[in-house]
Design a protein around this motif. Structure first.
Motif, PDB file in Angstrom:
ATOM      1  N   SER A 208       0.833  -1.194   0.000  1.00 13.92           N
ATOM      2  CA  SER A 208       0.000   0.000   0.000  1.00 13.92           C
ATOM      3  C   SER A 208       0.874   1.254   0.000  1.00 13.92           C
ATOM      4  O   SER A 208       1.982   1.260   0.538  1.00 13.92           O
ATOM      5  N   ASP A 209       0.352   2.320  -0.590  1.00 13.90           N
ATOM      6  CA  ASP A 209       1.056   3.606  -0.578  1.00 13.90           C
ATOM      7  C   ASP A 209       0.646   4.471   0.614  1.00 13.90           C
ATOM      8  O   ASP A 209       0.946   5.663   0.655  1.00 13.90           O
ATOM      9  N   CYS A 210      -0.032   3.884   1.593  1.00 13.71           N
ATOM     10  CA  CYS A 210      -0.567   4.624   2.737  1.00 13.71           C
ATOM     11  C   CYS A 210       0.496   5.539   3.357  1.00 13.71           C
ATOM     12  O   CYS A 210       1.559   5.081   3.780  1.00 13.71           O
ATOM     13  N   ALA A 211       0.206   6.843   3.388  1.00 17.61           N
ATOM     14  CA  ALA A 211       1.194   7.809   3.877  1.00 17.61           C
ATOM     15  C   ALA A 211       0.505   9.109   4.262  1.00 17.61           C
ATOM     16  O   ALA A 211      -0.588   9.429   3.802  1.00 17.61           O
ATOM     17  N   ASP A 212       1.183   9.866   5.108  1.00 14.97           N
ATOM     18  CA  ASP A 212       0.761  11.203   5.495  1.00 14.97           C
ATOM     19  C   ASP A 212       1.206  12.176   4.408  1.00 14.97           C
ATOM     20  O   ASP A 212       2.401  12.295   4.118  1.00 14.97           O
ATOM     21  N   LEU A 213       0.261  12.886   3.808  1.00  9.15           N
ATOM     22  CA  LEU A 213       0.567  13.799   2.702  1.00  9.15           C
ATOM     23  C   LEU A 213       0.823  15.230   3.151  1.00  9.15           C
ATOM     24  O   LEU A 213       1.214  16.070   2.334  1.00  9.15           O
ATOM     25  N   SER A 214       0.619  15.515   4.427  1.00 14.28           N
ATOM     26  CA  SER A 214       0.762  16.905   4.876  1.00 14.28           C
ATOM     27  C   SER A 214       2.181  17.458   4.694  1.00 14.28           C
ATOM     28  O   SER A 214       2.329  18.652   4.391  1.00 14.28           O
ATOM     29  N   PRO A 215       3.266  16.670   4.835  1.00 14.32           N
ATOM     30  CA  PRO A 215       4.586  17.247   4.575  1.00 14.32           C
ATOM     31  C   PRO A 215       4.742  17.729   3.125  1.00 14.32           C
ATOM     32  O   PRO A 215       5.369  18.762   2.879  1.00 14.32           O
ATOM     33  N   ALA A 216       4.184  16.977   2.170  1.00  7.90           N
ATOM     34  CA  ALA A 216       4.281  17.388   0.766  1.00  7.90           C
ATOM     35  C   ALA A 216       3.516  18.682   0.532  1.00  7.90           C
ATOM     36  O   ALA A 216       4.003  19.586  -0.173  1.00  7.90           O
ATOM     37  N   VAL A 217       2.325  18.787   1.116  1.00  7.35           N
ATOM     38  CA  VAL A 217       1.539  20.017   0.969  1.00  7.35           C
ATOM     39  C   VAL A 217       2.258  21.173   1.652  1.00  7.35           C
ATOM     40  O   VAL A 217       2.280  22.307   1.146  1.00  7.35           O
ATOM     41  N   ARG A 218       2.867  20.892   2.795  1.00 10.87           N
ATOM     42  CA  ARG A 218       3.612  21.931   3.503  1.00 10.87           C
ATOM     43  C   ARG A 218       4.769  22.454   2.637  1.00 10.87           C
ATOM     44  O   ARG A 218       5.056  23.656   2.642  1.00 10.87           O
ATOM     45  N   SER A 219       5.393  21.570   1.876  1.00 12.96           N
ATOM     46  CA  SER A 219       6.475  21.996   0.981  1.00 12.96           C
ATOM     47  C   SER A 219       5.965  22.958  -0.085  1.00 12.96           C
ATOM     48  O   SER A 219       6.622  23.950  -0.414  1.00 12.96           O
ATOM     49  N   LEU A 220       4.782  22.659  -0.632  1.00 18.08           N
ATOM     50  CA  LEU A 220       4.189  23.548  -1.633  1.00 18.08           C
ATOM     51  C   LEU A 220       3.883  24.912  -1.030  1.00 18.08           C
ATOM     52  O   LEU A 220       4.158  25.954  -1.634  1.00 18.08           O
ATOM     53  N   ALA A 296       6.797  24.096 -12.754  1.00 17.61           N
ATOM     54  CA  ALA A 296       8.205  23.760 -12.507  1.00 17.61           C
ATOM     55  C   ALA A 296       8.538  23.866 -11.031  1.00 17.61           C
ATOM     56  O   ALA A 296       9.178  22.972 -10.453  1.00 17.61           O
ATOM     57  N   ARG A 297       8.106  24.950 -10.397  1.00 14.09           N
ATOM     58  CA  ARG A 297       8.395  25.114  -8.962  1.00 14.09           C
ATOM     59  C   ARG A 297       7.652  24.074  -8.135  1.00 14.09           C
ATOM     60  O   ARG A 297       8.194  23.555  -7.140  1.00 14.09           O
ATOM     61  N   ALA A 298       6.419  23.765  -8.528  1.00 12.72           N
ATOM     62  CA  ALA A 298       5.634  22.781  -7.779  1.00 12.72           C
ATOM     63  C   ALA A 298       6.255  21.395  -7.867  1.00 12.72           C
ATOM     64  O   ALA A 298       6.363  20.670  -6.866  1.00 12.72           O
ATOM     65  N   LEU A 299       6.681  21.004  -9.057  1.00  7.91           N
ATOM     66  CA  LEU A 299       7.313  19.690  -9.217  1.00  7.91           C
ATOM     67  C   LEU A 299       8.597  19.607  -8.407  1.00  7.91           C
ATOM     68  O   LEU A 299       8.880  18.576  -7.771  1.00  7.91           O
ATOM     69  N   ALA A 300       9.378  20.679  -8.399  1.00 11.04           N
ATOM     70  CA  ALA A 300      10.622  20.682  -7.626  1.00 11.04           C
ATOM     71  C   ALA A 300      10.336  20.531  -6.141  1.00 11.04           C
ATOM     72  O   ALA A 300      11.022  19.773  -5.432  1.00 11.04           O
ATOM     73  N   ALA A 301       9.310  21.239  -5.646  1.00 10.95           N
ATOM     74  CA  ALA A 301       8.962  21.159  -4.223  1.00 10.95           C
ATOM     75  C   ALA A 301       8.458  19.777  -3.861  1.00 10.95           C
ATOM     76  O   ALA A 301       8.834  19.202  -2.831  1.00 10.95           O
ATOM     77  N   LEU A 302       7.602  19.212  -4.706  1.00  5.68           N
ATOM     78  CA  LEU A 302       7.038  17.893  -4.417  1.00  5.68           C
ATOM     79  C   LEU A 302       8.105  16.810  -4.439  1.00  5.68           C
ATOM     80  O   LEU A 302       8.114  15.910  -3.587  1.00  5.68           O
ATOM     81  N   ARG A 303       9.008  16.872  -5.375  1.00  5.78           N
ATOM     82  CA  ARG A 303      10.011  15.812  -5.527  1.00  5.78           C
ATOM     83  C   ARG A 303      11.037  15.809  -4.401  1.00  5.78           C
ATOM     84  O   ARG A 303      11.813  14.854  -4.287  1.00  5.78           O
ATOM     85  N   GLU A 304      11.036  16.850  -3.571  1.00  5.09           N
ATOM     86  CA  GLU A 304      11.882  16.831  -2.382  1.00  5.09           C
ATOM     87  C   GLU A 304      11.347  15.858  -1.338  1.00  5.09           C
ATOM     88  O   GLU A 304      12.074  15.422  -0.446  1.00  5.09           O
ATOM     89  N   ASP A 305      10.053  15.522  -1.441  1.00  2.34           N
ATOM     90  CA  ASP A 305       9.413  14.557  -0.539  1.00  2.34           C
ATOM     91  C   ASP A 305       9.564  13.169  -1.161  1.00  2.34           C
ATOM     92  O   ASP A 305       9.186  12.952  -2.316  1.00  2.34           O
ATOM     93  N   SER A 306      10.102  12.225  -0.408  1.00  5.65           N
ATOM     94  CA  SER A 306      10.345  10.880  -0.941  1.00  5.65           C
ATOM     95  C   SER A 306       9.063  10.211  -1.425  1.00  5.65           C
ATOM     96  O   SER A 306       9.094   9.369  -2.328  1.00  5.65           O
TER      97      SER A 306
END
Length: 349
Positions: A208-220, A296-306
């Motif tokens: 399963s990909d079950c995960a907390d998504l708030s860190p990724a949103v926080r990066s954005l 471009a900026r959004a993809l860069a921010a998101l890809r910092e999250d594993s």
């Protein structure tokens, strides 16, 4: 009564390996269950107050609130369990509102006869997930139902989050020309749960990909990116989420199938089972809809999250027929993405 009177008063049994109806009755057994399972796992100052609810002052900002119930079968699966799922699901709903999670509550409906050690395992999984997210479980409830009238345990969680920015995130903010970003590969959660429930074995185990998504949103948010809409891809998967947003926004959307990441094991499982990965549930994937100039900026921010290393643009918003979502296939043919009318994968959350 004394023994000489002919009546015996049995000593009550205080320790059980399985949940009894009395564990939901409000007496000593219920308090022992709460103290030994939930209070021990979720230990914090609000629970220690032994009050009917949690009292506190949230930080400045707008409040967001959500609630969800979890009835997944089986309770444990590759990559997660019902406890982790319940916490992540509520954290993710708050994150999709653009809110940072602040408090959680947890309610349990437990079937008579359920193993207390299993209940303790679920509670500890919830506690570990919540602690990792830095969000306390501050209040809750426990009910017990008769044997045969439940399915082990059901969990309801609610969450309060705080919005500290001025953006209005939702379908109403979507505009023609917006880009649609998918955070990662789709379909793993639904296939992982299905394989455990039905005893299916694939050459490559699917987690399963079950995960907390708030860190990724926080990066954005930290990057100051303009966001129009966020949506996690749970029941109904990517396909249903996009149709819902398009209808709510009064817009249409176009997708490119080639860009949508699906792992080889999931694709193979879907082909064998006759399933479409677009409609398979996820518990750690979301879409971001934003101005094309921000991609471009959004993809860069998101890809910092594993968890979002595979983030990719999969389509675009257009004016036109409200709720119409179309996809260009791998062979160049067009296809309308609609909501399915039947049941796809039961009990995946």
């Amino acid at each position: 009564m004394s023994k000489d009177s002919g009546f015996l008063c049995p000593v009550p049994i205080l320790h059980h390996s399985n949940v009894q109806m009395a564990h939901g009755g409000g007496g000593r057994l219920m308090h022992d269950l709460i103290d030994s399972v939930f209070a021990q796992a979720f230990d914090n100052e609000w629970l220690a107050a032994h009050h009917d609810g949690a009292v506190g002052t949230p930080p400045p900002g707008r409040l967001a609130m959500t609630t969800d119930s979890y009835v997944v079968s089986p309770l444990f699966f590759r990559g997660g369990d019902i406890g982790r799922l319940a916490v992540c699901g509520t954290l993710n709903d708050l994150a999709m509102c653009g809110a940072m999670p602040y408090w959680l509550s947890a309610g349990f409906i437990i079937e008579e006869g359920f193993e207390i050690d299993t209940l303790r395992r679920i509670a500890h999984s919830m506690a570990e997930t919540a602690r990792h997210a830095g969000v306390p479980i501050v209040t809750g409830d426990t009910k017990v139902v008769d044997r045969g009238r439940g399915d082990g345990v059901y969990i309801n969680t609610a969450g309060i989050g705080v919005i500290t920015h001025d953006q209005v995130i939702g379908p109403g903010s979507v505009r023609p020309g917006d880009a649609i970003i998918l955070s990662g590969d789709i379909g793993r959660h639904g296939i992982a749960v299905l394989s455990e429930r039905e005893g299916l074995r694939f050459e490559s185990p699917i987690e399963s990909d079950c995960a907390d998504l708030s860190p990724a949103v926080r990066s954005l948010m930290s990057a100051g990116i303009e966001i129009h809409c966020l949506r996690d891809l749970t029941r109904g998967g990517l396909g249903c989420a996009l149709v819902e947003i398009a209808a709510g926004a009064g817009m249409s959307m176009t997708l490119d199938e080639v860009t949508i990441p699906v792992s080889q094991p999931v694709a193979a499982a879907c082909e064998i089972l006759g399933l479409d990965p677009l409609y398979i549930a996820n518990e750690g994937r979301f879409i971001t809809i934003l101005p094309e100039s921000e991609t471009a900026r959004a993809l860069a921010a998101l890809r910092e999250d594993s968890n979002c290393s595979q983030a990719v643009v999969i389509g675009q918003v257009a004016s036109g027929h409200a709720g119409l979502v179309t996809m260009t296939g791998r062979l160049g043919t067009g296809r309308v993405i609609d909501m399915p009318s039947g049941e796809l994968l039961p009990r995946i959350c």
